[in-house]
Design a protein around this motif. Structure first.
Motif, short mmCIF file in Angstrom:
data_model
loop_
_atom_site.label_atom_id
_atom_site.label_comp_id
_atom_site.label_asym_id
_atom_site.label_seq_id
_atom_site.Cartn_x
_atom_site.Cartn_y
_atom_site.Cartn_z
N CYS A 26 -31.69 33.21 -12.82
CA CYS A 26 -30.59 32.67 -12.01
C CYS A 26 -29.63 33.79 -11.61
O CYS A 26 -28.95 33.69 -10.59
N CYS A 27 -29.58 34.85 -12.39
CA CYS A 27 -28.67 35.97 -12.12
C CYS A 27 -29.26 36.96 -11.12
O CYS A 27 -28.60 37.91 -10.71
N VAL A 28 -30.52 36.74 -10.75
CA VAL A 28 -31.19 37.64 -9.81
C VAL A 28 -31.64 36.89 -8.56
O VAL A 28 -31.31 37.27 -7.43
N PRO A 47 -30.29 41.75 -8.44
CA PRO A 47 -29.69 41.48 -9.76
C PRO A 47 -28.16 41.56 -9.71
O PRO A 47 -27.61 42.45 -9.07
N CYS A 48 -27.51 40.61 -10.37
CA CYS A 48 -26.05 40.68 -10.50
C CYS A 48 -25.68 41.95 -11.26
O CYS A 48 -26.38 42.34 -12.21
N SER A 49 -24.61 42.57 -10.86
CA SER A 49 -24.22 43.83 -11.51
C SER A 49 -23.81 43.62 -12.98
O SER A 49 -23.72 44.58 -13.74
N ASN A 50 -23.56 42.38 -13.38
CA ASN A 50 -23.21 42.11 -14.78
C ASN A 50 -24.43 41.82 -15.66
O ASN A 50 -24.29 41.61 -16.87
N LEU A 51 -25.61 41.78 -15.04
CA LEU A 51 -26.82 41.51 -15.82
C LEU A 51 -27.28 42.78 -16.54
O LEU A 51 -27.47 43.83 -15.93
N ARG A 56 -29.22 39.72 -20.66
CA ARG A 56 -28.02 38.98 -21.06
C ARG A 56 -26.89 39.30 -20.09
O ARG A 56 -26.88 40.37 -19.49
N CYS A 57 -25.94 38.38 -20.01
CA CYS A 57 -24.78 38.61 -19.15
C CYS A 57 -23.76 39.46 -19.89
O CYS A 57 -23.34 39.10 -21.01
N GLY A 58 -23.31 40.53 -19.29
CA GLY A 58 -22.37 41.44 -19.94
C GLY A 58 -20.97 40.87 -20.09
O GLY A 58 -20.16 41.41 -20.85
N GLY A 67 -13.49 35.35 -12.98
CA GLY A 67 -13.77 34.86 -11.62
C GLY A 67 -15.21 34.45 -11.38
O GLY A 67 -15.64 34.42 -10.22
N TYR A 68 -15.93 34.13 -12.45
CA TYR A 68 -17.33 33.70 -12.30
C TYR A 68 -17.52 32.27 -12.81
O TYR A 68 -18.45 31.97 -13.54
N ARG A 69 -16.62 31.40 -12.42
CA ARG A 69 -16.66 30.02 -12.89
C ARG A 69 -17.99 29.35 -12.54
O ARG A 69 -18.51 28.53 -13.29
N GLY A 70 -18.54 29.70 -11.37
CA GLY A 70 -19.80 29.09 -10.95
C GLY A 70 -20.93 29.30 -11.95
O GLY A 70 -21.81 28.45 -12.09
N CYS A 71 -20.88 30.44 -12.64
CA CYS A 71 -21.95 30.73 -13.61
C CYS A 71 -21.87 29.80 -14.82
O CYS A 71 -22.88 29.60 -15.50
N THR A 72 -20.70 29.24 -15.08
CA THR A 72 -20.55 28.35 -16.24
C THR A 72 -20.97 26.93 -15.92
O THR A 72 -21.02 26.09 -16.80
S1 SF4 Z 1 -21.87 37.04 -13.98
FE1 SF4 Z 1 -23.29 36.92 -15.71
S2 SF4 Z 1 -24.06 34.79 -15.69
FE2 SF4 Z 1 -23.11 35.19 -13.69
S3 SF4 Z 1 -24.81 35.85 -12.37
FE3 SF4 Z 1 -23.87 37.71 -13.21
S4 SF4 Z 1 -25.04 38.17 -15.09
FE4 SF4 Z 1 -25.50 36.04 -14.51
#
Ligand code: SF4
Length: 284
Positions: A26-28, A47-51, A56-58, A67-72
């Protein structure tokens, strides 16, 4: 056959996200636009830069604050681990770049199939839907069969056509379950005409409303005031609860609601949820 599904923990486990066994799909795979739900524009397949390298999500512990409420509030219904471990047999996209794009294309289709499985499984566990159990069981098995096909077969699926069949069954399930409070429809006929399937209830003032037995399928309840509302035996499939206030509301016995919907809303420790769902951390 029904009893094989009922209370089967392995089925529930397969229909919930298991990030430990997913290649961060989902993060990519998914595209995101910069908004209140995501902090920057991201293309699908990037890939999301936080992946992190371990998928795992950093910033997992601080997603909302950063500011990543959508991910929750995103729910893959177990599609991530299915694609990673079954469709691609544990071969991840970093080691197999040739199949990466295909894997990212398969993932959102699998997510839709797993969402259908989740609702069908819930319907099979509703006693009031007993007259439909044979059809529900067949639809569950057909859908599960589709999830086990090759990547190309999955990409060739006519998902809208299959969804139409499943939706029809879920609608009939809803009617059977809500029939036990159908007297409400007559008693509050006037009100029911305004509140129902697909209603635009954005910012609606519904504090203390008696919504038992109402079909709120696909209703827009964004930022609505649902404090102390009674939503027992209410069909909430696809209802948009973003920023709705569910403080003190009673949702026990409501059906077709997901943890992601609850996570997108506000609430408090007095909110009563179905046993399968839990109070989100940001309500505490
Ligand atoms: S912020 Fe974390 S959970 Fe959201 S897309 Fe990026 S890596 Fe995934």
């Amino acid at each position: 056959m029904f009893n094989q599904l009922k209370n089967d923990d392995s089925i529930l486990k397969n229909l919930r996200a298991d990030c430990e066994n997913c290649f961060g799909l989902c993060c990519v795979a998914l595209p995101f636009a910069k908004s209140a739900d995501f902090a920057f524009d991201k293309d699908g397949g990037t890939p999301c830069s936080n992946l992190q390298s371990d998928y795992r999500c950093g910033i997992h512990e601080n997603l909302r604050a950063k500011g990543y409420r959508g991910c929750t509030v995103y729910e893959c219904f177990g599609a991530g681990q299915k694609v990673s471990q079954v469709t691609y047999d544990g071969n991840d996209w970093r080691d197999n770049p040739a199949s990466a794009k295909e894997m990212f294309d398969v993932f959102p289709i699998m997510q839709q199939l797993h969402e259908m499985l989740c609702y069908l499984n819930e319907a099979l566990n509703l006693e009031d839907a007993q007259p439909l159990h044979r059809e529900l069981q067949a639809a569950f098995e057909d859908t599960e069969y589709l999830t086990k096909q090759s990547p190309q077969s999955i990409m060739d699926l006519n998902v809208p056509a299959h969804r139409t069949i499943v939706n029809d069954l879920l609608l009939r399930t809803s009617e059977l379950v809500r029939a036990k409070v159908s007297f409400k429809k007559k008693k509050n006929q006037k009100k029911q005409n305004k509140i129902g399937r697909g209603s635009d209830l954005i910012c609606a003032k519904l504090r203390g409303a008696d919504l038992r037995g109402v079909n709120l399928r696909g209703a827009l309840l964004i930022a609505s005031d649902l404090r102390e509302a009674d939503m027992r035996v209410t069909d909430l499939i696809g209802a948009d609860f973003r920023d709705a206030d569910l403080s003190g509301a009673d949702l026990t016995g409501c059906f077709f609601i997901t943890q992601a919907q609850i996570n997108s809303a506000k609430g408090d420790m007095k909110t009563k949820l179905p046993l399968s769902l839990s109070i989100p951390a940001h309500w505490r």
